[in-house]
Design a protein around this motif. Sequence first.
Motif, short mmCIF file in Angstrom:
data_model
loop_
_atom_site.label_atom_id
_atom_site.label_comp_id
_atom_site.label_asym_id
_atom_site.label_seq_id
_atom_site.Cartn_x
_atom_site.Cartn_y
_atom_site.Cartn_z
N ALA A 1 -9.49 8.12 5.19
CA ALA A 1 -10.67 8.71 4.56
C ALA A 1 -11.36 9.67 5.52
CB ALA A 1 -11.64 7.60 4.14
N LEU A 2 -11.44 9.28 6.79
CA LEU A 2 -12.08 10.15 7.78
C LEU A 2 -11.20 11.35 8.10
CD1 LEU A 2 -13.56 7.54 10.31
CD2 LEU A 2 -14.65 8.61 8.34
N ILE A 3 -9.89 11.12 8.16
CA ILE A 3 -8.96 12.22 8.44
C ILE A 3 -9.04 13.27 7.34
CG2 ILE A 3 -6.52 12.82 8.69
CD1 ILE A 3 -6.13 10.01 9.95
N GLN A 4 -9.12 12.79 6.08
CA GLN A 4 -9.20 13.72 4.96
C GLN A 4 -10.53 14.49 5.00
OE1 GLN A 4 -7.60 12.18 1.32
NE2 GLN A 4 -8.91 13.48 0.05
N PHE A 5 -11.55 13.88 5.60
CA PHE A 5 -12.85 14.55 5.69
C PHE A 5 -12.83 15.60 6.80
CE2 PHE A 5 -17.34 15.20 5.82
CZ PHE A 5 -17.83 14.73 4.62
N GLY A 6 -11.80 15.59 7.64
CA GLY A 6 -11.71 16.58 8.70
C GLY A 6 -11.87 16.04 10.10
N VAL A 7 -12.07 14.71 10.23
CA VAL A 7 -12.18 14.10 11.56
C VAL A 7 -10.77 14.00 12.16
CG1 VAL A 7 -12.93 12.04 12.83
CG2 VAL A 7 -14.19 12.78 10.80
N GLU A 8 -10.64 14.28 13.46
CA GLU A 8 -9.34 14.23 14.11
C GLU A 8 -8.72 12.84 13.99
OE1 GLU A 8 -9.33 15.60 18.14
OE2 GLU A 8 -10.68 17.27 17.71
N PRO A 9 -7.39 12.76 13.80
CA PRO A 9 -6.74 11.45 13.62
C PRO A 9 -7.05 10.44 14.72
CG PRO A 9 -5.22 13.21 13.07
CD PRO A 9 -6.43 13.87 13.61
N PHE A 10 -6.98 10.86 15.99
CA PHE A 10 -7.25 9.93 17.08
C PHE A 10 -8.67 9.40 17.02
CE2 PHE A 10 -8.74 9.50 21.61
CZ PHE A 10 -8.23 8.23 21.79
N LEU B 1 -17.71 7.18 -2.58
CA LEU B 1 -18.95 6.49 -2.21
C LEU B 1 -19.73 7.29 -1.18
CD1 LEU B 1 -17.60 2.83 -1.92
CD2 LEU B 1 -19.18 3.69 -3.66
N GLY B 2 -18.98 7.99 -0.30
CA GLY B 2 -19.64 8.80 0.72
C GLY B 2 -20.28 10.07 0.19
N ALA B 3 -20.02 10.37 -1.07
CA ALA B 3 -20.64 11.52 -1.75
C ALA B 3 -20.46 12.81 -0.94
CB ALA B 3 -22.12 11.25 -2.00
N ASN B 4 -19.25 12.97 -0.35
CA ASN B 4 -18.93 14.18 0.42
C ASN B 4 -19.90 14.42 1.58
OD1 ASN B 4 -16.63 14.95 -1.08
ND2 ASN B 4 -17.96 15.76 -2.71
N THR B 5 -20.49 13.34 2.09
CA THR B 5 -21.37 13.42 3.26
C THR B 5 -20.74 12.62 4.38
OG1 THR B 5 -23.27 13.46 1.76
CG2 THR B 5 -23.73 13.02 4.09
N LEU B 6 -20.60 13.23 5.55
CA LEU B 6 -19.89 12.56 6.64
C LEU B 6 -20.56 11.27 7.06
CD1 LEU B 6 -17.62 12.42 8.68
CD2 LEU B 6 -18.93 13.96 10.18
N ALA C 1 0.83 -1.21 0.00
CA ALA C 1 0.00 0.00 0.00
C ALA C 1 0.86 1.25 0.00
CB ALA C 1 -0.93 -0.01 1.21
N SER C 2 1.95 1.21 0.77
CA SER C 2 2.87 2.36 0.83
C SER C 2 3.63 2.53 -0.48
CB SER C 2 3.85 2.15 1.99
OG SER C 2 4.89 3.07 1.95
N LEU C 3 4.06 1.41 -1.06
CA LEU C 3 4.85 1.45 -2.29
C LEU C 3 4.03 1.95 -3.48
CD1 LEU C 3 7.67 0.60 -3.49
CD2 LEU C 3 6.61 -1.61 -4.02
N THR C 4 2.76 1.52 -3.54
CA THR C 4 1.93 1.80 -4.72
C THR C 4 0.96 2.96 -4.54
OG1 THR C 4 0.23 0.25 -3.97
CG2 THR C 4 2.00 -0.63 -5.37
N GLY C 5 0.81 3.43 -3.31
CA GLY C 5 -0.17 4.48 -3.05
C GLY C 5 -1.59 3.96 -2.98
N PHE C 6 -1.74 2.64 -2.70
CA PHE C 6 -3.08 2.04 -2.66
C PHE C 6 -3.93 2.67 -1.56
CE2 PHE C 6 -6.08 -1.12 -0.99
CZ PHE C 6 -6.79 -1.42 -2.14
N GLY C 7 -3.31 3.01 -0.42
CA GLY C 7 -4.07 3.61 0.67
C GLY C 7 -4.78 4.87 0.24
N LEU C 8 -4.09 5.70 -0.56
CA LEU C 8 -4.71 6.94 -1.06
C LEU C 8 -5.87 6.63 -1.99
CD1 LEU C 8 -1.49 9.06 -1.79
CD2 LEU C 8 -3.08 9.29 0.15
N LYS C 9 -5.70 5.58 -2.80
CA LYS C 9 -6.78 5.21 -3.73
C LYS C 9 -8.01 4.71 -2.95
CE LYS C 9 -3.35 3.84 -7.19
NZ LYS C 9 -3.34 5.14 -7.86
N MET C 10 -7.77 3.94 -1.88
CA MET C 10 -8.88 3.47 -1.08
C MET C 10 -9.58 4.63 -0.39
SD MET C 10 -8.96 0.36 1.65
CE MET C 10 -10.53 -0.20 2.34
N THR C 11 -8.80 5.58 0.08
CA THR C 11 -9.37 6.78 0.70
C THR C 11 -10.26 7.51 -0.30
OG1 THR C 11 -7.50 7.08 2.20
CG2 THR C 11 -8.81 9.03 1.71
#
Length: 651
Positions: free
Chosen positions: A497-506, A458-463, A442-452
């Motif tokens: 995905a949640l962090i990018q939406f603005g949810v705190e990392p913890f 799918l979330g259609a910009n809705t939390l 995932a780190s090598l290919t950037g798969f994590g970003l693609k999954m995010t």
Amino acid sequence: MSFERIIEDTSISDEEQREIIKKYDSESRFRNLNIPWMIRMVTFLAVGLALFHLITSFTGPLITLKHRALHTGVILALVFILYPSRKKAPQQKATIIDLFMSLLSLLTIIYIFVDYAGIVTRGSQPNQPDLLFSLLMVMLVLEGGRRVVGTGLTILCSLFLMYAYFGPYLPRIIAHRGYSIEDIFSYMYLTTEGIYGTAIGVSATYIFLFVLFGSFLNRTGMGQLFNDAAISISGHTAGGPAKVAVISSGFLGSINGSAIANVVTTGSFTIPLMKRTGYSKNFSGAVEAAASVGGQVLPPVMGATAFIMAETLGMPYAHIALAAIIPGLLYYIGVITVVHLRAKKQGLKGLSRDELPNMLQVIKERGHLLIPLILLIYMLFGGFTPIYAAAWAIISTIIISFVRKTTRLSIKEIFKGLEDGTRSSLGVAMACAMVGIIVGVASLTGFGLKMTSAILFLGANTLILTLFFTMIASIILGMGLPSIPTYIITSSMAAPALIQFGVEPFVSHMFVFYFGILANLTPPVALAAFAGAGISGGDPNRTGFISLKLAAAGILVPYIFVYSPELLLQGTSAGSVIWLSVTAITGVIMLGASLEGYLLTKMNPFLRILALSGAITLVIPGGLTDIIGISMLIVVLISQLLQRKRTVKTA
């Protein structure tokens, strides 16, 4: 009848326990060796690895790559000796091929130790021996993992490796530039980003020592202390044995970090006792499953996940443990509420007091075993590193065991404890090594970003939709995995995905971890629930769905703390915490009443919906929501009191 006699009459035998745990937990399908020199070899490797980790917890670890390579290589060597390649393979001795693979595993350590300087100097330009050992190591990890963890994670690792190579030929949404065989395999073995990444790093430090600590606690009889104390406190109440299962499994689950093993060991006597009291087979198995899984989110240890989360997020351990207290307690209050209301609804009684162990006698006999736990908690909150605290907890357990003859550990038992601790860590260590491959790709290919990106799309910009799809992804990623690998995978793949939406990392990490561990209760792959059904004789899927009902607070609370981080003690005062705790606990009790359809008496559908609405508003922090929830609670209580009064009059 004495309590000991009740246990003897109702508990399943040790042989039945072993068969059940082998059926649902591949980690328990090890050989019973009968060749003396093989037994001695296993003892030498296991005890040696345990002593290595104990010593380095005081002196400091080796260079990162060397430390993780030694840990992984010895674990692999033990796996090939102890675990057969297939069901029909010899079960009492290792084959020539097994011994050869064990030797190759040890050679992977020697190569890194001997040529460490060359490996570091060559960097991204590996030579032929580098590539040969890289390919060898990946194959050994996949085969060793297949034997211990099972085929599911092995297939997933293989798919990720194929993804790394075939990236350019895949659909655009998941495609990447592609990597050569040399690049992929050397990345997995010669760096601290693949097999020797964070996952195996925590296995070689925190996890191993806490598993070792649990091994010594078991040998001194800590499990017996928890069971006896729990049944002494709550065994006489309505549905007492089910409450005993919840309390004892919560304590043990937090320490040992294995839901399935906890279900089988604690459930071997709590499930038969629940059935004896009058609970159904499916409900009895579900109670034990839900209680055992919840231990992973219960401080102070949280199955060792709290320490990994602290390291991943760069936060103090004490901050995470404190933040997890209210959600963890809400989970267990939710389970006990349903258990209690089911007993009241069905008129189930507890055990008579003369059948129960005396609490003072329990404390007198084994109470001193709590001292290592108290020391551990003191050191963890006192600023000591978890590794140092765990090491001292192990040493103090050995010393404290000498207080009474019944708990005293002989020299032979101490060495057996070291060996058992290493053997108990094989499954989670192999899972961590395999997770290293997944996270590395995932780190090598950037798969994590693609999954995010996919989750956000799918979330259609809705939390709320993003939370829902993140929940589904976390449950899928957590299927059949121990809690530690579950956290590492879900925090790498789903939490961003949640962090990018603005949810705190913890908050994001806690959300995905909750649903990752709940995969143990969600059919079709609900291993903890299936193990509970194996003991109770119930239907596995039915048991799984009931266990989800019991764990309803664990499903609701993560959504609430995303919208209101105060539930995780984020940015709130002491007074607010007290009020928040009271309203949240009241809300969880109402949730249980709604699900069970009973509070003071049976509830009609309208009252159940009203109770559910009140539960949600009470759990959500906020003045307005609290007023609405309390108003709904008052309506429900008045209706229930009037209904019960009418029922008494008619009777």
